[in-house]
Design a protein around this motif. Structure first.
Motif, short mmCIF file in Angstrom:
data_model
loop_
_atom_site.label_atom_id
_atom_site.label_comp_id
_atom_site.label_asym_id
_atom_site.label_seq_id
_atom_site.Cartn_x
_atom_site.Cartn_y
_atom_site.Cartn_z
N LEU A 227 -28.01 38.54 -3.64
CA LEU A 227 -28.85 39.68 -3.30
C LEU A 227 -30.22 39.60 -3.97
CD1 LEU A 227 -26.00 42.27 -3.64
CD2 LEU A 227 -27.36 42.01 -1.56
N LEU A 228 -30.32 38.78 -5.02
CA LEU A 228 -31.58 38.64 -5.78
C LEU A 228 -32.17 37.25 -5.55
CD1 LEU A 228 -30.34 40.13 -9.19
CD2 LEU A 228 -31.47 41.34 -7.32
N HIS A 229 -31.94 36.73 -4.34
CA HIS A 229 -32.30 35.34 -4.04
C HIS A 229 -33.76 35.01 -4.22
CE1 HIS A 229 -34.14 36.54 -0.26
NE2 HIS A 229 -33.23 37.49 -0.26
N ASP A 230 -34.63 36.04 -4.15
CA ASP A 230 -36.07 35.76 -4.25
C ASP A 230 -36.57 35.80 -5.70
OD1 ASP A 230 -35.54 38.44 -4.40
OD2 ASP A 230 -37.25 39.07 -3.18
N ARG A 231 -35.64 35.93 -6.64
CA ARG A 231 -36.05 35.94 -8.04
C ARG A 231 -35.70 34.61 -8.70
NH1 ARG A 231 -34.62 41.82 -10.51
NH2 ARG A 231 -35.35 40.73 -12.36
N THR A 232 -36.43 34.25 -9.74
CA THR A 232 -36.12 32.99 -10.41
C THR A 232 -35.62 33.21 -11.83
OG1 THR A 232 -38.41 32.75 -11.12
CG2 THR A 232 -37.79 31.69 -9.06
N SER A 233 -35.62 34.47 -12.27
CA SER A 233 -35.04 34.75 -13.59
C SER A 233 -34.67 36.22 -13.65
CB SER A 233 -36.04 34.42 -14.70
OG SER A 233 -37.15 35.30 -14.60
N ILE A 234 -33.86 36.56 -14.65
CA ILE A 234 -33.46 37.95 -14.90
C ILE A 234 -32.97 38.02 -16.34
CG2 ILE A 234 -31.09 37.57 -14.00
CD1 ILE A 234 -31.23 40.49 -12.90
N SER A 235 -33.26 39.13 -17.01
CA SER A 235 -32.82 39.27 -18.40
C SER A 235 -31.36 39.71 -18.44
CB SER A 235 -33.68 40.33 -19.10
OG SER A 235 -33.42 41.59 -18.50
N PHE A 236 -30.73 39.60 -19.61
CA PHE A 236 -29.34 40.07 -19.75
C PHE A 236 -29.23 41.55 -19.41
CE2 PHE A 236 -27.13 36.81 -22.72
CZ PHE A 236 -27.45 35.80 -21.83
N ASP A 237 -30.20 42.34 -19.90
CA ASP A 237 -30.19 43.78 -19.60
C ASP A 237 -30.35 44.02 -18.11
OD1 ASP A 237 -29.74 44.50 -22.19
OD2 ASP A 237 -31.87 44.83 -22.68
N GLY A 238 -31.18 43.20 -17.49
CA GLY A 238 -31.37 43.29 -16.04
C GLY A 238 -30.06 43.03 -15.30
N ILE A 239 -29.31 42.04 -15.76
CA ILE A 239 -28.02 41.74 -15.12
C ILE A 239 -27.06 42.91 -15.31
CG2 ILE A 239 -25.98 40.24 -15.15
CD1 ILE A 239 -27.84 37.91 -15.87
N LYS A 240 -27.02 43.43 -16.56
CA LYS A 240 -26.13 44.57 -16.85
C LYS A 240 -26.44 45.74 -15.91
CE LYS A 240 -24.42 44.30 -21.54
NZ LYS A 240 -25.17 43.71 -22.66
N ALA A 241 -27.73 46.03 -15.75
CA ALA A 241 -28.15 47.14 -14.89
C ALA A 241 -27.71 46.88 -13.44
CB ALA A 241 -29.66 47.32 -14.97
N LYS A 242 -27.87 45.66 -12.98
CA LYS A 242 -27.47 45.32 -11.61
C LYS A 242 -25.97 45.45 -11.43
CE LYS A 242 -31.24 44.56 -9.46
NZ LYS A 242 -31.63 45.49 -8.40
N VAL A 243 -25.22 44.96 -12.41
CA VAL A 243 -23.76 45.03 -12.31
C VAL A 243 -23.31 46.49 -12.29
CG1 VAL A 243 -21.58 44.48 -13.46
CG2 VAL A 243 -23.35 42.74 -13.27
N ASP A 244 -23.95 47.31 -13.15
CA ASP A 244 -23.63 48.75 -13.15
C ASP A 244 -23.91 49.35 -11.78
OD1 ASP A 244 -22.77 48.80 -15.68
OD2 ASP A 244 -24.59 49.67 -16.57
N GLU A 245 -25.08 49.02 -11.25
CA GLU A 245 -25.50 49.55 -9.95
C GLU A 245 -24.49 49.14 -8.86
OE1 GLU A 245 -29.54 48.34 -9.05
OE2 GLU A 245 -29.16 48.58 -6.90
N PHE A 246 -24.12 47.88 -8.85
CA PHE A 246 -23.24 47.40 -7.78
C PHE A 246 -21.79 47.83 -7.98
CE2 PHE A 246 -26.84 44.51 -7.08
CZ PHE A 246 -27.04 44.80 -5.74
N SER A 247 -21.44 48.11 -9.25
CA SER A 247 -20.06 48.55 -9.50
C SER A 247 -19.81 49.93 -8.89
CB SER A 247 -19.80 48.62 -11.01
OG SER A 247 -20.02 47.36 -11.58
N LYS A 248 -20.89 50.66 -8.63
CA LYS A 248 -20.75 52.00 -8.05
C LYS A 248 -20.65 51.95 -6.52
CE LYS A 248 -23.16 54.23 -11.87
NZ LYS A 248 -24.34 53.59 -12.48
N MET A 249 -20.79 50.75 -6.00
CA MET A 249 -20.74 50.56 -4.54
C MET A 249 -19.36 50.92 -4.00
SD MET A 249 -21.26 46.79 -2.95
CE MET A 249 -22.93 46.71 -3.53
N ASN A 250 -19.31 51.45 -2.77
CA ASN A 250 -18.00 51.78 -2.23
C ASN A 250 -17.26 50.51 -1.78
OD1 ASN A 250 -18.59 51.15 0.55
ND2 ASN A 250 -19.74 53.07 0.62
N ASN A 251 -15.97 50.63 -1.58
CA ASN A 251 -15.15 49.46 -1.32
C ASN A 251 -15.56 48.72 -0.04
OD1 ASN A 251 -12.99 47.63 -1.75
ND2 ASN A 251 -11.81 48.73 -0.19
#
Ligand SMILES: [Zn+2]
Length: 307
Positions: A227-251
């Motif tokens: 989903l972040l294919h156009d990025r070339t880097s991300i910080s650890f906090d950035g990953i945590k935030a994304k995982v939190d965001e996607f964990s709230k996604m419905n099944n």
């Protein structure tokens, strides 16, 4: 190790398995120092991105600039531990960092981290072909239906890449160089294979989470890089935030994305050759002697000893 269909899930599983085996975090990698003056003397060759497995996911007109490996880079690479997938990826990254850059149609030149992750092996074989222009063939063996053992030379012209899944073709978005999926779930998703730089950040995150005895959410960590294919880097906090965001996604949304990502397999699928009987034989073992063999002349003793 043997090359298989390298889905992101397997990629992650192998990283974790490798870490389990060694019981310690991987050694920091040795950086190869290259003088700038030397770099300017080295000849880069331009490869049309259209011959790369992930051709569709770069802007049209992109070229990949590649040069032959120098002796010290080969020496550093030859220390790769063939039993450790993490080490193999890291050693390949060092080689790619030294020999590969991406040139966009607007003239911008970017480092290897902007290569798509499934293009890694193709780029490595390109470096190999430039480095060993006189012979030093690397082969894999496949059995033909006629009974013959056929030697297939491992080089780009014999490779066949994964093709875009038939069901996905009509969702290809040429403007964004990705797939755009408009779902009945109310969301539009843009997906493409991640860059090496982004995938590397996720791998390092997983390794760190594992080392600190937290159980990383692998199912999300497999999907998010696409989903972040156009990025070339991300910080650890950035990953945590994304995982939190996607964990709230419905099944349903999760199931959709998981299923879509499973269709996004790219890279070298197999090596092929026509047998003397006329049948085409193929092998998916593109590292029959381990990843180290790519830059090591396996019969160097016999080849160079004076009898
Ligand atoms: Zn045959």
């Amino acid at each position: 190790m043997q090359q298989k269909e390298m889905s992101e899930e397997e990629y992650l599983k192998q990283h974790l398995a490798a870490l389990e085996n060694t019981k310690t975090a991987p050694e920091p990698t040795v950086k190869v120092e290259v003088e700038t003056s030397n770099i300017e003397n080295l000849k880069y060759f331009s490869f049309d991105v259209r011959e790369f497995p992930c051709a569709h996911f770069y802007p049209p007109g992109t070229t990949i600039q590649i040069r032959a490996a120098e002796v010290r880079e080969i020496q550093a690479y030859s220390m790769v531990d063939d039993t450790n997938y993490y080490d193999m990826v890291e050693k390949m990254n060092e080689m790619l960092a030294a020999c590969v850059r991406v040139k966009y149609p607007d003239g911008r030149v970017a480092p290897y981290t902007e290569l798509k992750d499934p293009d890694r092996f193709w780029a490595i074989f390109s470096i190999r072909e430039l480095t060993f222009q006189q012979g030093n063939n690397l082969t894999t063996t496949a059995k033909c239906t006629c009974g013959q053992d056929v030697q297939i030379e491992l080089k780009r012209e014999n490779f066949r890449n994964y093709e875009i899944d038939e069901k996905l073709k009509k969702f290809y978005n040429p403007t964004l160089s990705c797939f755009t999926f408009d779902t009945s779930l109310g969301s539009v998703y843009h997906l493409a294979p991640p860059s090496i730089g982004l995938q590397r950040a996720f791998t390092e995150y997983i390794v760190k989470e594992n080392a600190e005895k937290r159980k990383p959410n692998l199912s999300f960590l497999k999907i998010v890089p696409f989903l972040l294919h156009d990025r070339t880097s991300i910080s650890f906090d950035g990953i945590k935030a994304k995982v939190d965001e996607f964990s709230k996604m419905n099944n349903s949304s999760f199931q959709f994305l998981n299923s879509a990502v499973n269709k996004l397999t790219f890279g070298i699928q197999k090596a092929v050759k026509v047998c003397s009987c006329g049948e085409e034989v193929h092998s998916d073992k593109i590292f029959p002697n381990g990843a180290s063999a790519i830059f090591v002349i396996h019969d160097a003793f016999e080849r160079y000893i004076k009898e």
